[in-house]
Motif scaffolding. Structure first.
Motif, PDB file in Angstrom:
ATOM      1  N   THR A   1      -1.102  -4.988 -14.647  1.00 28.49           N
ATOM      2  CA  THR A   1      -0.331  -3.779 -14.343  1.00 28.49           C
ATOM      3  C   THR A   1       0.094  -3.844 -12.882  1.00 28.49           C
ATOM      4  OG1 THR A   1      -1.594  -2.441 -15.908  1.00 28.49           O
ATOM      5  CG2 THR A   1      -0.388  -1.267 -14.198  1.00 28.49           C
ATOM      6  N   TYR A   2       1.394  -3.725 -12.631  1.00 24.67           N
ATOM      7  CA  TYR A   2       1.810  -3.650 -11.233  1.00 24.67           C
ATOM      8  C   TYR A   2       2.338  -2.244 -10.957  1.00 24.67           C
ATOM      9  CZ  TYR A   2       6.500  -4.993 -13.034  1.00 24.67           C
ATOM     10  OH  TYR A   2       7.680  -5.071 -13.738  1.00 24.67           O
ATOM     11  N   SER A   3       1.730  -1.625  -9.948  1.00 26.50           N
ATOM     12  CA  SER A   3       1.998  -0.228  -9.630  1.00 26.50           C
ATOM     13  C   SER A   3       3.089  -0.120  -8.564  1.00 26.50           C
ATOM     14  CB  SER A   3       0.718   0.467  -9.154  1.00 26.50           C
ATOM     15  OG  SER A   3       0.996   1.791  -8.766  1.00 26.50           O
ATOM     16  N   ILE A   4       4.281   0.199  -9.006  1.00 25.46           N
ATOM     17  CA  ILE A   4       5.418   0.369  -8.096  1.00 25.46           C
ATOM     18  C   ILE A   4       5.210   1.623  -7.256  1.00 25.46           C
ATOM     19  CG2 ILE A   4       7.944   0.588  -7.996  1.00 25.46           C
ATOM     20  CD1 ILE A   4       7.927  -0.631 -10.884  1.00 25.46           C
ATOM     21  N   TYR A   5       4.643   2.646  -7.864  1.00 23.60           N
ATOM     22  CA  TYR A   5       4.344   3.902  -7.166  1.00 23.60           C
ATOM     23  C   TYR A   5       3.386   3.655  -6.001  1.00 23.60           C
ATOM     24  CZ  TYR A   5       2.761   8.805  -6.695  1.00 23.60           C
ATOM     25  OH  TYR A   5       2.451  10.065  -6.223  1.00 23.60           O
TER      26      TYR A   5
ATOM     27  N   SER B   1      -4.190  13.354 -15.617  1.00 19.64           N
ATOM     28  CA  SER B   1      -3.109  14.223 -15.140  1.00 19.64           C
ATOM     29  C   SER B   1      -2.569  13.792 -13.778  1.00 19.64           C
ATOM     30  CB  SER B   1      -3.586  15.676 -15.065  1.00 19.64           C
ATOM     31  OG  SER B   1      -4.630  15.809 -14.113  1.00 19.64           O
ATOM     32  N   ARG B   2      -3.224  12.814 -13.145  1.00 19.21           N
ATOM     33  CA  ARG B   2      -2.780  12.317 -11.837  1.00 19.21           C
ATOM     34  C   ARG B   2      -2.979  10.807 -11.750  1.00 19.21           C
ATOM     35  NH1 ARG B   2      -7.152  11.309  -8.674  1.00 19.21           N
ATOM     36  NH2 ARG B   2      -5.851  11.380  -6.802  1.00 19.21           N
ATOM     37  N   VAL B   3      -2.649  10.141 -12.846  1.00 22.69           N
ATOM     38  CA  VAL B   3      -3.008   8.731 -12.963  1.00 22.69           C
ATOM     39  C   VAL B   3      -2.362   7.855 -11.897  1.00 22.69           C
ATOM     40  CG1 VAL B   3      -1.175   8.181 -14.642  1.00 22.69           C
ATOM     41  CG2 VAL B   3      -3.281   6.835 -14.620  1.00 22.69           C
ATOM     42  N   HIS B   4      -1.130   8.162 -11.494  1.00 27.55           N
ATOM     43  CA  HIS B   4      -0.445   7.313 -10.508  1.00 27.55           C
ATOM     44  C   HIS B   4      -1.088   7.429  -9.126  1.00 27.55           C
ATOM     45  CE1 HIS B   4       2.335   6.636 -13.675  1.00 27.55           C
ATOM     46  NE2 HIS B   4       2.839   7.857 -13.646  1.00 27.55           N
ATOM     47  N   ASP B   5      -1.441   8.650  -8.739  1.00 32.19           N
ATOM     48  CA  ASP B   5      -2.136   8.830  -7.460  1.00 32.19           C
ATOM     49  C   ASP B   5      -3.559   8.269  -7.522  1.00 32.19           C
ATOM     50  OD1 ASP B   5      -0.235  10.152  -5.705  1.00 32.19           O
ATOM     51  OD2 ASP B   5      -0.347  11.843  -7.077  1.00 32.19           O
ATOM     52  N   TRP B   6      -4.170   8.360  -8.695  1.00 34.67           N
ATOM     53  CA  TRP B   6      -5.507   7.784  -8.872  1.00 34.67           C
ATOM     54  C   TRP B   6      -5.469   6.265  -8.713  1.00 34.67           C
ATOM     55  CZ3 TRP B   6      -7.329   5.079 -13.498  1.00 34.67           C
ATOM     56  CH2 TRP B   6      -8.708   4.784 -13.452  1.00 34.67           C
ATOM     57  N   ILE B   7      -4.489   5.621  -9.320  1.00 33.60           N
ATOM     58  CA  ILE B   7      -4.335   4.170  -9.176  1.00 33.60           C
ATOM     59  C   ILE B   7      -4.086   3.809  -7.715  1.00 33.60           C
ATOM     60  CG2 ILE B   7      -2.801   2.218  -9.688  1.00 33.60           C
ATOM     61  CD1 ILE B   7      -2.497   3.362 -12.508  1.00 33.60           C
ATOM     62  N   ALA B   8      -3.224   4.585  -7.054  1.00 32.55           N
ATOM     63  CA  ALA B   8      -2.935   4.320  -5.640  1.00 32.55           C
ATOM     64  C   ALA B   8      -4.204   4.449  -4.799  1.00 32.55           C
ATOM     65  CB  ALA B   8      -1.857   5.278  -5.126  1.00 32.55           C
ATOM     66  N   GLY B   9      -5.030   5.449  -5.098  1.00 37.24           N
ATOM     67  CA  GLY B   9      -6.284   5.605  -4.372  1.00 37.24           C
ATOM     68  C   GLY B   9      -7.227   4.432  -4.602  1.00 37.24           C
ATOM     69  N   ASN B  10      -7.296   3.945  -5.833  1.00 34.67           N
ATOM     70  CA  ASN B  10      -8.126   2.775  -6.134  1.00 34.67           C
ATOM     71  C   ASN B  10      -7.644   1.547  -5.363  1.00 34.67           C
ATOM     72  OD1 ASN B  10      -9.724   4.179  -7.965  1.00 34.67           O
ATOM     73  ND2 ASN B  10      -8.420   3.659  -9.710  1.00 34.67           N
ATOM     74  N   LEU B  11      -6.327   1.390  -5.271  1.00 33.89           N
ATOM     75  CA  LEU B  11      -5.780   0.223  -4.574  1.00 33.89           C
ATOM     76  C   LEU B  11      -5.994   0.336  -3.066  1.00 33.89           C
ATOM     77  CD1 LEU B  11      -2.512  -0.257  -6.662  1.00 33.89           C
ATOM     78  CD2 LEU B  11      -4.400  -1.879  -6.493  1.00 33.89           C
ATOM     79  N   ARG B  12      -5.866   1.545  -2.517  1.00 38.57           N
ATOM     80  CA  ARG B  12      -6.127   1.726  -1.095  1.00 38.57           C
ATOM     81  C   ARG B  12      -7.588   1.411  -0.764  1.00 38.57           C
ATOM     82  NH1 ARG B  12      -2.236   5.972  -1.320  1.00 38.57           N
ATOM     83  NH2 ARG B  12      -3.825   7.448  -2.030  1.00 38.57           N
ATOM     84  N   ALA B  13      -8.480   1.739  -1.709  1.00 40.17           N
ATOM     85  CA  ALA B  13      -9.910   1.512  -1.483  1.00 40.17           C
ATOM     86  C   ALA B  13     -10.262   0.025  -1.410  1.00 40.17           C
ATOM     87  CB  ALA B  13     -10.723   2.174  -2.586  1.00 40.17           C
ATOM     88  N   THR B  14      -9.367  -0.843  -1.882  1.00 37.40           N
ATOM     89  CA  THR B  14      -9.633  -2.286  -1.832  1.00 37.40           C
ATOM     90  C   THR B  14      -9.351  -2.864  -0.450  1.00 37.40           C
ATOM     91  OG1 THR B  14      -7.381  -2.938  -2.508  1.00 37.40           O
ATOM     92  CG2 THR B  14      -8.973  -2.491  -4.262  1.00 37.40           C
ATOM     93  N   GLY B  15      -8.780  -2.051   0.448  1.00 30.41           N
ATOM     94  CA  GLY B  15      -8.447  -2.544   1.788  1.00 30.41           C
ATOM     95  C   GLY B  15      -7.137  -3.308   1.781  1.00 30.41           C
ATOM     96  N   THR B  16      -7.169  -4.507   2.307  1.00 25.95           N
ATOM     97  CA  THR B  16      -5.928  -5.274   2.432  1.00 25.95           C
ATOM     98  C   THR B  16      -5.568  -6.035   1.169  1.00 25.95           C
ATOM     99  OG1 THR B  16      -7.163  -7.150   3.350  1.00 25.95           O
ATOM    100  CG2 THR B  16      -6.234  -5.559   4.911  1.00 25.95           C
TER     101      THR B  16
ATOM    102  N   MET C   1       1.355   2.327   0.560  1.00 29.03           N
ATOM    103  CA  MET C   1       0.353   1.481   1.198  1.00 29.03           C
ATOM    104  C   MET C   1       0.701   1.239   2.671  1.00 29.03           C
ATOM    105  SD  MET C   1      -2.028   0.704  -0.930  1.00 29.03           S
ATOM    106  CE  MET C   1      -2.096   1.544  -2.512  1.00 29.03           C
ATOM    107  N   GLU C   2      -0.230   1.588   3.565  1.00 28.14           N
ATOM    108  CA  GLU C   2      -0.008   1.325   4.986  1.00 28.14           C
ATOM    109  C   GLU C   2       0.150  -0.166   5.241  1.00 28.14           C
ATOM    110  OE1 GLU C   2      -2.663   3.044   7.771  1.00 28.14           O
ATOM    111  OE2 GLU C   2      -2.564   5.069   6.910  1.00 28.14           O
ATOM    112  N   THR C   3      -0.568  -0.987   4.492  1.00 25.67           N
ATOM    113  CA  THR C   3      -0.489  -2.438   4.685  1.00 25.67           C
ATOM    114  C   THR C   3       0.888  -2.987   4.336  1.00 25.67           C
ATOM    115  OG1 THR C   3      -1.380  -2.743   2.446  1.00 25.67           O
ATOM    116  CG2 THR C   3      -2.949  -2.804   4.277  1.00 25.67           C
TER     117      THR C   3
ATOM    118  N   LEU D   1       9.162   6.295  -2.804  1.00 27.83           N
ATOM    119  CA  LEU D   1       8.063   7.243  -2.954  1.00 27.83           C
ATOM    120  C   LEU D   1       7.880   7.715  -4.389  1.00 27.83           C
ATOM    121  CD1 LEU D   1       8.687   9.376   0.251  1.00 27.83           C
ATOM    122  CD2 LEU D   1       6.740   7.861  -0.161  1.00 27.83           C
ATOM    123  N   TYR D   2       8.982   7.850  -5.122  1.00 28.86           N
ATOM    124  CA  TYR D   2       8.932   8.346  -6.492  1.00 28.86           C
ATOM    125  C   TYR D   2       9.771   7.453  -7.404  1.00 28.86           C
ATOM    126  CZ  TYR D   2       6.945  12.469  -4.281  1.00 28.86           C
ATOM    127  OH  TYR D   2       6.152  13.312  -3.546  1.00 28.86           O
ATOM    128  N   PRO D   3       9.310   6.222  -7.645  1.00 33.36           N
ATOM    129  CA  PRO D   3      10.071   5.316  -8.511  1.00 33.36           C
ATOM    130  C   PRO D   3      10.165   5.874  -9.927  1.00 33.36           C
ATOM    131  CG  PRO D   3       7.869   4.452  -8.111  1.00 33.36           C
ATOM    132  CD  PRO D   3       8.033   5.635  -7.202  1.00 33.36           C
TER     133      PRO D   3
END
Length: 499
Positions: free
Chosen positions: A385-389, A29-44, A394-396, A355-357
């Motif tokens: 998969t490339y996440s435009i959202y 139900s929140r897959v896009h934010d979940w993916i973003a969180g996973n990507l942020r967790a990878t650091g740079t 991403m701060e980086t 912010l909302y592609p």
């Protein structure tokens, strides 16, 4: 779990037999934010890899996913190694019944032929003028009437529904010269529109769930597959009538233009292929602009200072083009020449898409083994998969204020010119490389015209208690729509007020 594979994965934990499917299902139900969180967790690195089918011989291909939002990786996938990352058979098979070999569901020569033909048409002034006619006619004759009545009766409207109807009518008119008039008083159901929506949703289910599920449903003609079959019959009948009409009465719409073209063997397009070619444009032209505008209006409700700047800019342009008499400002919708001058509004729309592609993520399949610029190894046959959202969050990539709605980031230092980022692959809401959206400029003009048509007349407020949340589909719809009240706006010299 395949031991050697489990040691290389950098994303969500993958379990034996089920891979990372449980955690994906948990966050569905929140897959896009979940993916973003996973990507942020990878650091740079902003790239991770996971596996959904941890079975030998399948794990490194069908079940292996590389997820990224790294701009260098996006450039590599979308431009540098474009030929190595086609849509792939999984995507094409799922969408074949609806989109066939149309431009958004094809690769290679079939795609290239349609791309070249469409590119020639989208650069013509004739198409721009035709789009302007359809947009302004819909706004003046129907959209304003519906909004005026709702404001007078003090009833709420679902802005997402109205915008979907508006853009659907416009793109149908531009594509095959028939206005389905879904945006009419009473908001009637149109058989073609309903069937098209049903077919689109059923098709998306194919991609969101394992192939064995939808193939079994198709075999038995049950569930979503039964709805898809029935709706496609309605769509095909409507399109056959449109093609027959255009053979008798050619016009300046896209269907008439493609009917004059030939395929790679020099043969005229079949009716079936013509159907799918134009349906691809209907799908792309309706959902993307309407969804972007829906999030745009919601952001303005929450950022009134941005709304004030937009309205002030529109008023400045109209004072120069139509004079100081305010009544003339709202007699006719903005023409595209006036819309062209709205720099801050374009920046606000681009910021919305950051912010909302409208299409929050896209998928490719690697033909050959590859290594991405950040060092990630991509096995042949696996999915990328490339996440435009995620890229917009991403701060980086965008800095510490990446989650703020800040149109100024798209403007020159003097705030008088629209300036996209120098690295174009930081922002791929309109795709990138050879598949960059051909209708990008027309989309901006349509969105600016519609936005101005609303904002000059009204301020919007959210219906109390209405929940705004994302619908989990391939397009970033609002799950519950956008229910708003309309407050008539009065524009005076030096200030804006609400009557």
């Amino acid at each position: 779990m395949v031991p050697s594979l489990s040691r290389t994965l950098t994303g969500p934990k993958a379990w034996p037999f089920v891979g990372s499917l449980p955690v994906l299902f948990k966050n569905r139900s929140r897959v896009h934010d979940w993916i973003a969180g996973n990507l942020r967790a990878t650091g740079t690195s902003t790239t991770y890899q996971t596996c959904t089918i941890p079975i030998p011989f399948l794990a490194r291909k069908e079940g292996f996913y590389t997820v990224t939002c790294n701009p260098k990786n996006l450039e590599h996938i979308l431009r540098t190694r474009f030929d190595n990352y086609p849509k792939g058979p999984k995507w094409q098979t799922a969408f074949d019944d609806l989109l066939g070999q149309g431009i958004f569901n094809s690769d290679g020569e079939t795609w290239l032929m349609q791309r070249k033909t469409a590119a020639l048409e989208f650069t013509t002034r004739t198409l721009r003028l035709a789009m302007a006619r359809w947009v302004n006619r819909s706004i003046k004759n129907r959209f304003w009437c519906i909004l005026d009545k709702a404001a007078k009766d003090n009833v709420s409207v679902d802005m997402q529904d109205l915008l979907l109807r508006l853009t659907f009518d416009n793109i149908c008119g531009l594509t095959f010269g028939k206005d389905p008039e879904t945006l009419s008083p009473g908001l009637p159901e149109n058989p073609f529109s309903v069937a098209f929506d049903t077919a689109t949703e059923a098709t998306m289910h194919r991609f969101l769930y394992p192939g064995v599920v939808w193939r079994f449903q198709k075999l038995l003609c049950i569930g979503a597959e039964k709805r898809l079959k029935q709706s496609l019959q309605v769509v095909d009948t409507y399109m056959n009538d449109a093609i027959a009409d255009r053979k008798k009465n050619p016009s300046d719409d896209l269907l008439s233009r493609f009917m004059k073209k030939s395929d790679t063997c020099g043969n005229a397009f079949t009716s079936k292929l013509l159907q799918r070619i134009v349906l691809n444009f209907v799908l792309a032209g309706r959902d993307t602009s309407s969804v972007a505008l829906t999030w745009f209006f919601w952001l303005l409700i929450n950022h009134p200072h941005v709304e004030d700047k937009i309205v002030a800019e529109i008023a400045t342009v109209l004072k120069e083009t139509r004079g100081g008499e305010r009544r003339k400002w709202v007699e006719e919708p903005l023409d595209f020449e006036e819309a062209d001058r709205l720099v801050y509004l374009k920046a606000a729309l681009a910021e919305t898409l950051r912010l909302y592609p409208s299409v929050p993520q896209d998928f490719k399949q690697a033909v050959n083994d590859d290594v991405l610029p950040d060092g990630t190894v991509v096995p042949a046959g696996s999915t990328v998969t490339y996440s435009i959202y995620s890229a917009g969050r991403m701060e980086t990539i965008w800095g510490e204020d990446c989650v703020e709605f800040k149109p100024e980031r798209w403007l020159s230092v003097r705030l008088d010119r629209f300036e996209p980022p120098k690295d174009g692959f930081k922002f791929v809401a309109f795709n990138g490389g050879p598949r960059t959206c051909l209708g990008k400029d027309l989309a901006y003009l349509q969105m600016k015209s519609v936005a101005a048509a609303v904002l000059l007349r009204y301020r919007l407020s959210l219906v109390p208690g209405h929940r705004v949340e994302q619908k989990m589909s391939l397009t970033l719809f609002m799950k519950n729509g956008l229910r708003v009240f309309l407050h008539p706006r009065k524009i005076e010299d030096g200030h804006l007020s609400i009557e």
